[in-house]
Design a protein around this motif. Structure first.
Motif, PDB file in Angstrom:
ATOM      1  N   ALA A  56       0.843  -1.207   0.000  1.00 10.13           N
ATOM      2  CA  ALA A  56       0.000   0.000   0.000  1.00 10.13           C
ATOM      3  C   ALA A  56       0.875   1.253   0.000  1.00 10.13           C
ATOM      4  CB  ALA A  56      -0.934  -0.010   1.207  1.00 10.13           C
ATOM      5  N   GLU A  57       1.939   1.245   0.783  1.00 11.14           N
ATOM      6  CA  GLU A  57       2.858   2.386   0.815  1.00 11.14           C
ATOM      7  C   GLU A  57       3.496   2.612  -0.555  1.00 11.14           C
ATOM      8  OE1 GLU A  57       5.601   1.400   3.925  1.00 11.14           O
ATOM      9  OE2 GLU A  57       4.121   1.711   5.499  1.00 11.14           O
ATOM     10  N   ALA A  58       3.884   1.532  -1.223  1.00  8.78           N
ATOM     11  CA  ALA A  58       4.485   1.649  -2.554  1.00  8.78           C
ATOM     12  C   ALA A  58       3.473   2.211  -3.546  1.00  8.78           C
ATOM     13  CB  ALA A  58       5.001   0.293  -3.025  1.00  8.78           C
ATOM     14  N   ARG A  59       2.238   1.769  -3.446  1.00  4.69           N
ATOM     15  CA  ARG A  59       1.179   2.275  -4.337  1.00  4.69           C
ATOM     16  C   ARG A  59       0.950   3.765  -4.093  1.00  4.69           C
ATOM     17  NH1 ARG A  59      -1.804   2.610  -8.705  1.00  4.69           N
ATOM     18  NH2 ARG A  59      -4.038   2.552  -8.411  1.00  4.69           N
ATOM     19  N   ILE A  60       0.953   4.167  -2.840  1.00  3.77           N
ATOM     20  CA  ILE A  60       0.778   5.575  -2.505  1.00  3.77           C
ATOM     21  C   ILE A  60       1.928   6.402  -3.074  1.00  3.77           C
ATOM     22  CG2 ILE A  60       0.827   7.226  -0.578  1.00  3.77           C
ATOM     23  CD1 ILE A  60      -0.757   5.006   0.985  1.00  3.77           C
ATOM     24  N   ALA A  61       3.146   5.875  -2.985  1.00  2.00           N
ATOM     25  CA  ALA A  61       4.304   6.574  -3.547  1.00  2.00           C
ATOM     26  C   ALA A  61       4.134   6.746  -5.060  1.00  2.00           C
ATOM     27  CB  ALA A  61       5.587   5.821  -3.227  1.00  2.00           C
ATOM     28  N   GLU A  62       3.655   5.706  -5.729  1.00  2.00           N
ATOM     29  CA  GLU A  62       3.381   5.795  -7.173  1.00  2.00           C
ATOM     30  C   GLU A  62       2.362   6.882  -7.476  1.00  2.00           C
ATOM     31  OE1 GLU A  62       1.818   2.273  -8.960  1.00  2.00           O
ATOM     32  OE2 GLU A  62       3.767   1.302  -9.085  1.00  2.00           O
ATOM     33  N   GLN A  63       1.292   6.905  -6.681  1.00  2.00           N
ATOM     34  CA  GLN A  63       0.244   7.897  -6.891  1.00  2.00           C
ATOM     35  C   GLN A  63       0.787   9.304  -6.653  1.00  2.00           C
ATOM     36  OE1 GLN A  63      -2.635   6.250  -4.152  1.00  2.00           O
ATOM     37  NE2 GLN A  63      -3.828   5.367  -5.830  1.00  2.00           N
ATOM     38  N   MET A  64       1.645   9.452  -5.652  1.00  2.00           N
ATOM     39  CA  MET A  64       2.206  10.768  -5.373  1.00  2.00           C
ATOM     40  C   MET A  64       3.096  11.229  -6.523  1.00  2.00           C
ATOM     41  SD  MET A  64       1.808  13.035  -3.163  1.00  2.00           S
ATOM     42  CE  MET A  64       2.481  14.363  -2.209  1.00  2.00           C
ATOM     43  N   VAL A  65       3.862  10.310  -7.115  1.00  2.00           N
ATOM     44  CA  VAL A  65       4.686  10.660  -8.276  1.00  2.00           C
ATOM     45  C   VAL A  65       3.782  11.152  -9.412  1.00  2.00           C
ATOM     46  CG1 VAL A  65       6.138   9.692 -10.115  1.00  2.00           C
ATOM     47  CG2 VAL A  65       6.685   9.239  -7.715  1.00  2.00           C
ATOM     48  N   GLU A  66       2.677  10.464  -9.627  1.00  2.00           N
ATOM     49  CA  GLU A  66       1.739  10.886 -10.670  1.00  2.00           C
ATOM     50  C   GLU A  66       1.190  12.282 -10.386  1.00  2.00           C
ATOM     51  OE1 GLU A  66      -1.285   7.864 -10.969  1.00  2.00           O
ATOM     52  OE2 GLU A  66       0.180   6.310 -11.456  1.00  2.00           O
ATOM     53  N   VAL A  67       0.806  12.530  -9.135  1.00  2.00           N
ATOM     54  CA  VAL A  67       0.272  13.837  -8.754  1.00  2.00           C
ATOM     55  C   VAL A  67       1.328  14.917  -8.957  1.00  2.00           C
ATOM     56  CG1 VAL A  67      -0.445  15.234  -6.763  1.00  2.00           C
ATOM     57  CG2 VAL A  67      -1.472  12.988  -7.141  1.00  2.00           C
ATOM     58  N   LEU A  68       2.559  14.666  -8.500  1.00  2.00           N
ATOM     59  CA  LEU A  68       3.616  15.672  -8.614  1.00  2.00           C
ATOM     60  C   LEU A  68       4.012  15.912 -10.067  1.00  2.00           C
ATOM     61  CD1 LEU A  68       5.814  14.730  -5.537  1.00  2.00           C
ATOM     62  CD2 LEU A  68       4.098  16.560  -5.734  1.00  2.00           C
ATOM     63  N   THR A  69       3.989  14.869 -10.878  1.00  2.00           N
ATOM     64  CA  THR A  69       4.263  15.024 -12.301  1.00  2.00           C
ATOM     65  C   THR A  69       3.186  15.904 -12.934  1.00  2.00           C
ATOM     66  OG1 THR A  69       5.401  12.900 -12.386  1.00  2.00           O
ATOM     67  CG2 THR A  69       4.581  13.774 -14.480  1.00  2.00           C
ATOM     68  N   ASP A  70       1.933  15.678 -12.568  1.00  2.00           N
ATOM     69  CA  ASP A  70       0.831  16.508 -13.078  1.00  2.00           C
ATOM     70  C   ASP A  70       0.952  17.951 -12.607  1.00  2.00           C
ATOM     71  OD1 ASP A  70      -0.219  14.318 -14.381  1.00  2.00           O
ATOM     72  OD2 ASP A  70      -1.814  13.962 -12.911  1.00  2.00           O
ATOM     73  N   VAL A  71       1.374  18.144 -11.347  1.00  2.00           N
ATOM     74  CA  VAL A  71       1.544  19.498 -10.808  1.00  2.00           C
ATOM     75  C   VAL A  71       2.530  20.281 -11.668  1.00  2.00           C
ATOM     76  CG1 VAL A  71       2.609  20.775  -8.887  1.00  2.00           C
ATOM     77  CG2 VAL A  71       0.889  19.030  -8.415  1.00  2.00           C
ATOM     78  N   ALA A  72       3.631  19.650 -12.042  1.00  2.00           N
ATOM     79  CA  ALA A  72       4.689  20.330 -12.795  1.00  2.00           C
ATOM     80  C   ALA A  72       4.383  20.456 -14.282  1.00  2.00           C
ATOM     81  CB  ALA A  72       6.006  19.588 -12.611  1.00  2.00           C
ATOM     82  N   ALA A  73       3.494  19.633 -14.795  1.00  2.00           N
ATOM     83  CA  ALA A  73       3.269  19.550 -16.247  1.00  2.00           C
ATOM     84  C   ALA A  73       2.810  20.866 -16.870  1.00  2.00           C
ATOM     85  CB  ALA A  73       2.264  18.448 -16.562  1.00  2.00           C
ATOM     86  N   SER A  74       2.023  21.627 -16.168  1.00  3.41           N
ATOM     87  CA  SER A  74       1.465  22.849 -16.761  1.00  3.41           C
ATOM     88  C   SER A  74       2.271  24.100 -16.411  1.00  3.41           C
ATOM     89  CB  SER A  74       0.016  23.024 -16.303  1.00  3.41           C
ATOM     90  OG  SER A  74      -0.014  23.178 -14.892  1.00  3.41           O
ATOM     91  N   ILE A  75       3.465  23.915 -15.842  1.00  8.86           N
ATOM     92  CA  ILE A  75       4.276  25.043 -15.393  1.00  8.86           C
ATOM     93  C   ILE A  75       5.560  25.088 -16.207  1.00  8.86           C
ATOM     94  CG2 ILE A  75       5.516  26.033 -13.427  1.00  8.86           C
ATOM     95  CD1 ILE A  75       3.552  24.473 -11.609  1.00  8.86           C
ATOM     96  N   ASP A  76       5.937  26.275 -16.637  1.00 11.21           N
ATOM     97  CA  ASP A  76       7.205  26.462 -17.341  1.00 11.21           C
ATOM     98  C   ASP A  76       8.228  27.045 -16.385  1.00 11.21           C
ATOM     99  OD1 ASP A  76       6.418  25.547 -19.876  1.00 11.21           O
ATOM    100  OD2 ASP A  76       5.522  27.487 -20.369  1.00 11.21           O
ATOM    101  N   GLY A  77       9.408  26.505 -16.409  1.00 12.19           N
ATOM    102  CA  GLY A  77      10.492  27.011 -15.577  1.00 12.19           C
ATOM    103  C   GLY A  77      10.774  26.074 -14.425  1.00 12.19           C
ATOM    104  N   LEU A  78      12.011  25.615 -14.348  1.00  6.92           N
ATOM    105  CA  LEU A  78      12.386  24.629 -13.329  1.00  6.92           C
ATOM    106  C   LEU A  78      12.169  25.148 -11.919  1.00  6.92           C
ATOM    107  CD1 LEU A  78      13.516  21.825 -12.738  1.00  6.92           C
ATOM    108  CD2 LEU A  78      15.820  22.805 -12.879  1.00  6.92           C
ATOM    109  N   HIS A  79      12.500  26.398 -11.650  1.00  5.75           N
ATOM    110  CA  HIS A  79      12.328  26.893 -10.279  1.00  5.75           C
ATOM    111  C   HIS A  79      10.848  26.948  -9.901  1.00  5.75           C
ATOM    112  CE1 HIS A  79      11.555  30.866 -12.082  1.00  5.75           C
ATOM    113  NE2 HIS A  79      11.090  31.232 -10.902  1.00  5.75           N
ATOM    114  N   LEU A  80       9.983  27.273 -10.858  1.00  3.01           N
ATOM    115  CA  LEU A  80       8.547  27.288 -10.581  1.00  3.01           C
ATOM    116  C   LEU A  80       8.013  25.868 -10.385  1.00  3.01           C
ATOM    117  CD1 LEU A  80       7.421  30.012 -13.144  1.00  3.01           C
ATOM    118  CD2 LEU A  80       7.680  30.269 -10.660  1.00  3.01           C
TER     119      LEU A  80
END
Length: 189
Positions: A56-80
């Motif tokens: 379950a912890e591993a699955r949650i980590a996978e889901q968090m990676v997906e969420v964080l990838t989505d968070v960054a997807a619509s933003i330009d600029g590494l610092h942002l």
């Protein structure tokens, strides 16, 4: 993680159960009943209750990676992107509505998991940051000769600390976090 449909159903059921009742009350019999399988099936695939919890912890980590990838997807600029990810990591610890699947851990358990599994969290965050760093190199935001893997690890380590430790800056203010990353990532240009 690459779970079969059956294992995924069991793990997702365990996450739902723990979200409702807490990880300390994980009950294999109830998970089996709600997943529509026998307890023997859970033991066959996960061994013990601890094995199910780890899955379950591993699955949650996978889901968090997906969420964080989505968070960054619509933003330009590494610092942002880094600021948005660090802020999301921080907020996931204080606002359960953002990441409800984390809600089954008490703050003490969550802190212990972050520390105990820090290497895994850093590797997961590196998976999020590696393509962002490569794109930043292509855009000329950071030097092309920097090793993308090591740079990703450095940013991941910094980002993870936002979940663990207070800082001199207001880590709950996204503007302060953006400025922090802008200042420090500028050194990589």
């Amino acid at each position: 993680m690459g779970l079969s449909a059956l294992k995924l159903r069991i793990v997702d059921t365990a996450i739902e159960y723990m979200t409702a009742f807490g990880s300390e009350k994980l009950n294999v019999r109830e998970v089996a009943r709600h997943a529509g399988v026998g307890r023997a099936t859970i033991h066959k695939h996960f061994g013990t209750k601890q094995g199910l919890l780890e899955a379950a912890e591993a699955r949650i980590a996978e889901q968090m990676v997906e969420v964080l990838t989505d968070v960054a997807a619509s933003i330009d600029g590494l610092h942002l992107q880094a600021a948005a990810i660090a802020t999301r990591i921080r907020r996931s610890r204080v606002d359960r509505s953002i990441t409800p699947w984390i809600g089954f851990f008490s703050p003490l358990e969550e802190g212990a998991l972050l520390v105990t599994h820090a290497g895994e969290h850093i590797r997961s965050l590196c998976d999020v940051f590696r393509p962002l760093v490569a794109m930043a190199q292509e855009r000329g935001e950071i030097r092309a000769e920097l090793d993308a893997g090591r740079t990703s690890e450095w940013i991941a380590r910094i980002s993870l600390t936002f979940a663990l430790a207070p800082a001199n800056l207001n880590i709950d203010d996204e503007g302060s976090v953006r400025e922090f990353f802008r200042e420090h990532l500028a050194g990589l240009a």
